[in-house]
Write a protein that holds these residues in place. Structure first.
Motif, PDB file in Angstrom:
ATOM      1  N   GLU A  63       0.816  -1.220   0.000  1.00  0.00           N
ATOM      2  CA  GLU A  63       0.000   0.000   0.000  1.00  0.00           C
ATOM      3  C   GLU A  63       0.848   1.269   0.000  1.00  0.00           C
ATOM      4  N   ASN A  64       1.934   1.277   0.769  1.00  0.00           N
ATOM      5  CA  ASN A  64       2.771   2.473   0.829  1.00  0.00           C
ATOM      6  C   ASN A  64       3.380   2.800  -0.534  1.00  0.00           C
ATOM      7  N   VAL A  65       3.767   1.794  -1.282  1.00  0.00           N
ATOM      8  CA  VAL A  65       4.370   2.007  -2.606  1.00  0.00           C
ATOM      9  C   VAL A  65       3.332   2.588  -3.562  1.00  0.00           C
ATOM     10  N   ARG A  66       2.162   1.967  -3.611  1.00  0.00           N
ATOM     11  CA  ARG A  66       1.107   2.436  -4.517  1.00  0.00           C
ATOM     12  C   ARG A  66       0.666   3.855  -4.153  1.00  0.00           C
ATOM     13  N   GLU A  67       0.403   4.096  -2.879  1.00  0.00           N
ATOM     14  CA  GLU A  67      -0.120   5.401  -2.462  1.00  0.00           C
ATOM     15  C   GLU A  67       0.888   6.521  -2.663  1.00  0.00           C
ATOM     16  N   LEU A  68       2.159   6.241  -2.443  1.00  0.00           N
ATOM     17  CA  LEU A  68       3.167   7.279  -2.701  1.00  0.00           C
ATOM     18  C   LEU A  68       3.268   7.600  -4.187  1.00  0.00           C
ATOM     19  N   ASP A  84      -4.496  16.958  -1.457  1.00  0.00           N
ATOM     20  CA  ASP A  84      -5.258  17.061  -0.210  1.00  0.00           C
ATOM     21  C   ASP A  84      -5.963  15.742   0.117  1.00  0.00           C
ATOM     22  N   PHE A  85      -6.702  15.227  -0.833  1.00  0.00           N
ATOM     23  CA  PHE A  85      -7.468  13.999  -0.620  1.00  0.00           C
ATOM     24  C   PHE A  85      -6.532  12.805  -0.408  1.00  0.00           C
ATOM     25  N   GLY A  86      -5.465  12.745  -1.203  1.00  0.00           N
ATOM     26  CA  GLY A  86      -4.498  11.653  -1.078  1.00  0.00           C
ATOM     27  C   GLY A  86      -3.799  11.643   0.273  1.00  0.00           C
ATOM     28  N   THR A  87      -3.529  12.828   0.807  1.00  0.00           N
ATOM     29  CA  THR A  87      -2.917  12.914   2.135  1.00  0.00           C
ATOM     30  C   THR A  87      -3.863  12.338   3.178  1.00  0.00           C
ATOM     31  N   MET A  88      -5.143  12.687   3.082  1.00  0.00           N
ATOM     32  CA  MET A  88      -6.128  12.150   4.023  1.00  0.00           C
ATOM     33  C   MET A  88      -6.206  10.630   3.915  1.00  0.00           C
ATOM     34  N   LEU A  89      -6.240  10.104   2.694  1.00  0.00           N
ATOM     35  CA  LEU A  89      -6.321   8.647   2.526  1.00  0.00           C
ATOM     36  C   LEU A  89      -5.103   7.958   3.134  1.00  0.00           C
ATOM     37  N   GLN A  90      -3.924   8.527   2.924  1.00  0.00           N
ATOM     38  CA  GLN A  90      -2.722   7.923   3.505  1.00  0.00           C
ATOM     39  C   GLN A  90      -2.783   7.974   5.031  1.00  0.00           C
ATOM     40  N   ARG A  91      -3.260   9.072   5.571  1.00  0.00           N
ATOM     41  CA  ARG A  91      -3.406   9.196   7.024  1.00  0.00           C
ATOM     42  C   ARG A  91      -4.347   8.117   7.551  1.00  0.00           C
ATOM     43  N   HIS A  92      -5.457   7.932   6.873  1.00  0.00           N
ATOM     44  CA  HIS A  92      -6.429   6.918   7.297  1.00  0.00           C
ATOM     45  C   HIS A  92      -5.884   5.507   7.206  1.00  0.00           C
ATOM     46  N   ARG A  93      -4.954   5.304   6.299  1.00  0.00           N
ATOM     47  CA  ARG A  93      -4.371   3.966   6.136  1.00  0.00           C
ATOM     48  C   ARG A  93      -3.172   3.747   7.052  1.00  0.00           C
ATOM     49  N   GLY A  94      -2.922   4.716   7.905  1.00  0.00           N
ATOM     50  CA  GLY A  94      -1.835   4.582   8.866  1.00  0.00           C
ATOM     51  C   GLY A  94      -0.453   4.795   8.275  1.00  0.00           C
ATOM     52  N   VAL A 185     -12.775  14.082   9.871  1.00  0.00           N
ATOM     53  CA  VAL A 185     -13.065  12.830   9.185  1.00  0.00           C
ATOM     54  C   VAL A 185     -12.510  11.703  10.054  1.00  0.00           C
ATOM     55  N   PRO A 186     -13.372  10.790  10.508  1.00  0.00           N
ATOM     56  CA  PRO A 186     -12.907   9.758  11.429  1.00  0.00           C
ATOM     57  C   PRO A 186     -12.024   8.728  10.734  1.00  0.00           C
ATOM     58  N   MET A 187     -11.152   8.157  11.518  1.00  0.00           N
ATOM     59  CA  MET A 187     -10.338   7.055  11.018  1.00  0.00           C
ATOM     60  C   MET A 187     -11.280   5.875  10.770  1.00  0.00           C
ATOM     61  N   PRO A 188     -11.036   5.058   9.751  1.00  0.00           N
ATOM     62  CA  PRO A 188     -11.879   3.888   9.525  1.00  0.00           C
ATOM     63  C   PRO A 188     -11.939   3.016  10.777  1.00  0.00           C
TER      64      PRO A 188
END
Length: 190
Positions: A63-68, A84-94, A185-188
């Motif tokens: 996941e880290n490779v794909r998201e970066l 902006d949105f991608g940063t939030m998604l990465q944050r939510h994915r830990g 926005v809550p964490m999953p």
């Protein structure tokens, strides 16, 4: 403000309102690209089905490779909404979002692994105009991630390039998903 306004909920129709409700529940707000594309009903459906199918299919790469790589693509295109949105998604994915500040220094930064550097370099090469992808680069990706992983990385970068180009062309800018108030926005699973 976007060059084409978002479709307000009261004009989005029953399906649009359901999609908006789902998006609010999942992300804390309706992503503006979703509300803008709602004007074109068929593209709205195509984009939703495509995004959901992609989300379920992209499971080979770490996941880290794909998201970066996706994040790097957004920065290359210059889409502040996607960053902006991608940063939030990465944050939510830990994932570690603090190192995103050093994304431009990825080739030499100790904050990025060799796998991440390989993927980030590929994102740069794919986004260059004209494209600068080489046979050697793809061979190194296949050696490291396999054919499926290389195809997933290529697809992920291409999809983000499409998203970012669409959003940037329409003047969509960050909605605050990654900062201050958007941290509502809550964490999953929270």
């Amino acid at each position: 403000m976007s060059r084409i306004p978002a479709v307000p909920a009261e004009r989005a129709g029953v399906i649009g309102r359901l999609a908006y409700r789902y998006a609010r529940r999942r992300f804390g707000a309706v992503p503006e690209p979703v509300a803008v594309v709602r004007w074109h009903r068929r593209l709205f459906w195509a984009s939703i089905v495509g995004e959901l199918a992609y989300e379920r299919a992209a499971r080979v790469l770490p996941e880290n490779v794909r998201e970066l790589a996706v994040y790097r693509t957004a920065t290359n295109v210059g889409c502040s909404w996607c960053v902006d949105f991608g940063t939030m998604l990465q944050r939510h994915r830990g994932l570690d979002i603090d190192r995103l500040r050093d994304i431009d220094q990825y080739p030499t930064s100790p904050l990025f692994t060799s796998d991440e550097r390989l993927a980030l370099g590929y994102a740069d090469a794919m986004c260059a105009r004209p494209m600068t992808v080489t046979d050697d680069q793809v061979a190194r990706l296949v050696e490291r991630f396999g054919r499926d992983g290389t195809l997933e990385l290529t697809y992920s970068i291409a999809v983000e390039d499409q998203r970012a180009t669409f959003n940037h062309a329409l003047g969509l800018v960050d909605q605050g998903f990654s900062s201050g108030e958007a941290c509502r926005v809550p964490m999953p699973g929270a």
